[in-house]
Design a protein around this motif. Structure first.
Motif, short mmCIF file in Angstrom:
data_model
loop_
_atom_site.label_atom_id
_atom_site.label_comp_id
_atom_site.label_asym_id
_atom_site.label_seq_id
_atom_site.Cartn_x
_atom_site.Cartn_y
_atom_site.Cartn_z
N ILE A 95 15.49 23.32 -21.01
CA ILE A 95 15.48 21.54 -20.76
C ILE A 95 14.82 21.92 -19.30
O ILE A 95 14.41 22.84 -18.82
N ALA A 96 13.53 20.29 -18.84
CA ALA A 96 13.11 20.71 -18.04
C ALA A 96 13.77 19.68 -16.68
O ALA A 96 13.97 18.86 -17.23
N VAL A 97 14.04 19.63 -15.40
CA VAL A 97 14.31 18.95 -14.56
C VAL A 97 13.27 18.52 -13.53
O VAL A 97 12.71 19.24 -13.43
N HIS A 98 13.29 17.50 -12.93
CA HIS A 98 12.53 17.41 -11.99
C HIS A 98 12.51 16.04 -11.15
O HIS A 98 13.94 15.12 -11.25
N SER A 99 12.50 16.07 -9.90
CA SER A 99 12.50 15.20 -9.14
C SER A 99 11.47 14.45 -8.63
O SER A 99 10.03 15.05 -8.87
N LEU A 100 11.39 13.26 -9.12
CA LEU A 100 9.92 11.97 -9.26
C LEU A 100 9.84 11.92 -8.22
O LEU A 100 8.86 11.65 -7.55
N THR A 101 10.51 12.48 -6.52
CA THR A 101 10.35 12.28 -5.58
C THR A 101 9.18 12.50 -4.74
O THR A 101 8.78 11.93 -3.93
N LYS A 102 8.59 13.25 -5.61
CA LYS A 102 7.51 14.13 -5.16
C LYS A 102 6.44 13.89 -5.88
O LYS A 102 6.00 12.68 -5.36
N TYR A 103 5.79 14.60 -6.52
CA TYR A 103 4.45 14.24 -7.22
C TYR A 103 4.65 13.25 -8.53
O TYR A 103 3.64 12.57 -7.63
N VAL A 104 5.51 12.24 -8.44
CA VAL A 104 5.85 11.61 -9.49
C VAL A 104 5.05 10.84 -8.67
O VAL A 104 4.37 9.26 -9.23
N GLY A 105 5.91 9.67 -7.93
CA GLY A 105 6.01 8.68 -6.88
C GLY A 105 4.76 9.02 -6.19
O GLY A 105 3.63 8.02 -6.35
N GLY A 106 5.12 9.78 -5.38
CA GLY A 106 3.63 10.25 -4.84
C GLY A 106 3.35 9.58 -3.80
O GLY A 106 2.03 9.33 -3.17
N HIS A 107 3.96 8.33 -3.29
CA HIS A 107 4.02 7.96 -2.13
C HIS A 107 4.94 8.08 -1.20
O HIS A 107 5.16 6.93 -0.06
N SER A 108 6.15 8.85 -1.07
CA SER A 108 6.74 9.68 -0.31
C SER A 108 7.42 7.39 0.30
O SER A 108 8.23 7.15 1.04
N ASP A 109 7.47 7.06 -0.97
CA ASP A 109 8.64 5.78 -0.48
C ASP A 109 10.09 5.38 -1.74
O ASP A 109 10.39 4.55 -2.25
N ALA A 110 10.49 6.00 -2.97
CA ALA A 110 10.98 5.98 -3.58
C ALA A 110 11.25 7.47 -4.18
O ALA A 110 11.17 8.59 -3.88
N VAL A 111 13.53 7.63 -4.52
CA VAL A 111 13.94 9.20 -4.68
C VAL A 111 14.37 8.87 -6.28
O VAL A 111 14.97 7.90 -6.36
N GLY A 112 13.88 9.41 -6.90
CA GLY A 112 14.00 10.05 -8.59
C GLY A 112 14.17 11.21 -9.19
O GLY A 112 13.87 12.08 -8.37
N GLY A 113 15.40 11.28 -10.33
CA GLY A 113 15.04 12.38 -10.77
C GLY A 113 14.90 12.49 -12.24
O GLY A 113 15.59 11.42 -12.49
N ALA A 114 14.68 13.13 -13.02
CA ALA A 114 14.75 13.50 -14.48
C ALA A 114 15.07 14.93 -15.10
O ALA A 114 14.88 15.51 -14.61
N VAL A 115 15.75 14.01 -16.08
CA VAL A 115 16.23 15.56 -17.34
C VAL A 115 14.97 15.38 -18.49
O VAL A 115 15.20 14.25 -18.93
N ILE A 116 14.01 16.80 -19.11
CA ILE A 116 14.20 16.47 -20.48
C ILE A 116 13.72 17.40 -21.42
O ILE A 116 13.49 18.86 -21.30
N THR A 117 14.90 16.96 -22.83
CA THR A 117 14.92 18.68 -23.26
C THR A 117 14.73 17.78 -25.17
O THR A 117 14.62 16.85 -25.25
N SER A 118 15.80 18.59 -25.79
CA SER A 118 15.74 18.04 -27.18
C SER A 118 17.11 16.21 -26.75
O SER A 118 17.94 16.58 -26.26
N GLN A 119 16.83 16.14 -28.31
CA GLN A 119 18.12 15.20 -28.88
C GLN A 119 19.00 16.20 -28.31
O GLN A 119 20.41 15.17 -27.89
#
Ligand SMILES: *Cc1c(COP(=O)(O)O)cnc(C)c1O
Length: 385
Positions: A199-223
């Protein structure tokens, strides 16, 4: 080196534009619910809420486009986006663990994640957190009831690396699930699922968003693992990402490869400057560490713009004055935006604080102002100007 295919995934270049009238980004599906044509269609749909548009606490078309891009970038099978990185992390832990289980945390872990582990002890879930030299000997801390190995590489604040392939192998042999917080590397510079992590987890708030304007997260894994996470932590804790914010993250993702390349180059220039500076004891950056050289070369394709430095100052007050003299670095939490930020480790009396964080450490997030200006600013602040 960023994979060329990954740039196309970030841009959405290979996506079907049908239903979008050719628009580059999908419309914001600003909907809480999705009507069906008949009672039966609705009831059938409810049985497959992980793939049907029924209700936006489950599946939403705009969020789905972001989830598909993140699945492709991490080389996983399935992704779910959350209202914050912590919502993603807490859903993983709560979905996969039960009373009597043990979690092993390896490396310096994001503070709130360890606070969450403390909270879980109220529900009979135990944990051990290892850092420093123990990271390499993580196997010694696996217990008979360890169900999850959760780690960061590079670790928070000190940026030391953990051996991803060894962790994956040791866990697989014992039937233990593995989870990495891959936020600081982004999926562009590190692909843990390819090395056998579950499993990989992410805070999207950081580089994915990249503009200090939104908070979010993600989980990527198997079905298979996602089915558990979806019907337990995701749907029941209800930390779904709002479609507006998903749209902001899709927009952020399009420029992420270009941004992180610039962050990488400028952060390296600043780190090299600091490493030579007489007022700096040590720079903590994954690609400058001699001990981690081997791991860096085998498990990372590059690195972003977040690192720390230990300063040669008398006390915490002097550390804070250096920070306050910086003009181009905002004093703020979080990181990954266009603006440079700085935060000192909180003051403590001993040589090392919690998780072995060295005394008099500052963490820098290198923005997009340009390395020369940032070096000049640091040079002035360190000289007492
Ligand atoms: C910021 C951060 C988180 C938490 O993410 P939020 O979006 O703030 O909830 C988790 N892990 C790491 C490494 C982070 O830097």
């Amino acid at each position: 080196m960023i994979d060329e295919q990954d740039v196309l995934i970030c841009l959405g270049s290979l996506e079907e534009l049908e239903g979008r009238h050719g628009a580059v980004l999908p419309p914001v599906a600003q909907a809480s619910l999705f009507r069906k044509r008949s009672a039966k269609e609705l009831l059938e749909g409810l049985k497959r809420e992980h793939e049907e548009y029924i209700y936006s606490r489950g599946t939403n078309p705009t969020v789905k486009v972001l989830e598909d891009r993140l699945t492709a970038l991490e080389r996983g099978e399935s992704c779910r986006c959350f209202s914050s990185g912590m919502a993603a992390i807490s859903s993983v832990l709560a979905s996969l663990l039960e009373s009597g289980d043990h979690v092993l945390f390896v490396n310096n872990i994001y503070g709130p994640t360890l606070q969450l582990a403390e909270l879980l002890s109220r529900f009979g879930i135990g944990h051990t957190a290892v850092h420093g030299d123990d990271v390499r000997n993580f196997e010694e801390f696996i217990e008979y009831n360890t169900k999850l190995i959760y780690f960061e590489s590079p670790g928070s604040m000190t940026f030391g690396l953990a051996p991803i392939r060894e962790i994956a192998k040791a866990a697989r042999e014992r039937g233990i699930v593995t989870c990495i917080d891959n936020t600081v590397s982004t999926p562009l510079f590190q692909k843990p699922l390819e090395s056998g992590i579950d499993i990989a987890v992410h805070s999207l708030t950081k580089y994915v968003g990249g503009h200090s304007d939104a908070v979010g997260g993600a989980v990527i894994t198997s079905q298979e693992l996602m089915e558990k996470i979806f019907y337990r932590g995701y749907m029941l804790f209800g930390g779904a990402l709002a479609p507006q914010n998903a749209w902001l993250f899709l927009r952020g993702l399009m420029t992420m490869p270009a941004r992180v390349r610039q962050h990488e180059a400028d952060a390296l220039a600043v780190a090299h400057f600091l490493a030579e500076h007489p007022k700096v004891i040590r720079v903590l950056h994954p690609s400058l560490s001699a001990e981690d050289r081997n791991l860096f070369e085998t498990q990372m394709r590059g690195y972003t713009g977040l690192f720390s430095a230990v300063l040669d100052v008398e006390d915490f007050d002097e550390l804070c004055s250096v920070v306050d003299r910086l003009e181009l670095f905002g004093k703020a939490v979080s990181w990954g935006g266009a603006e440079s930020l700085v935060i000192p480790a909180s003051g403590f009396d001993d040589e090392y604080g919690p998780q072995g964080i060295p005394k008099h450490l500052i963490r820098l997030s290198i923005g997009l102002e340009g390395a020369d200006l940032l070096i000049e600013d640091l040079s002035n602040a360190l000289a007492g100007n």
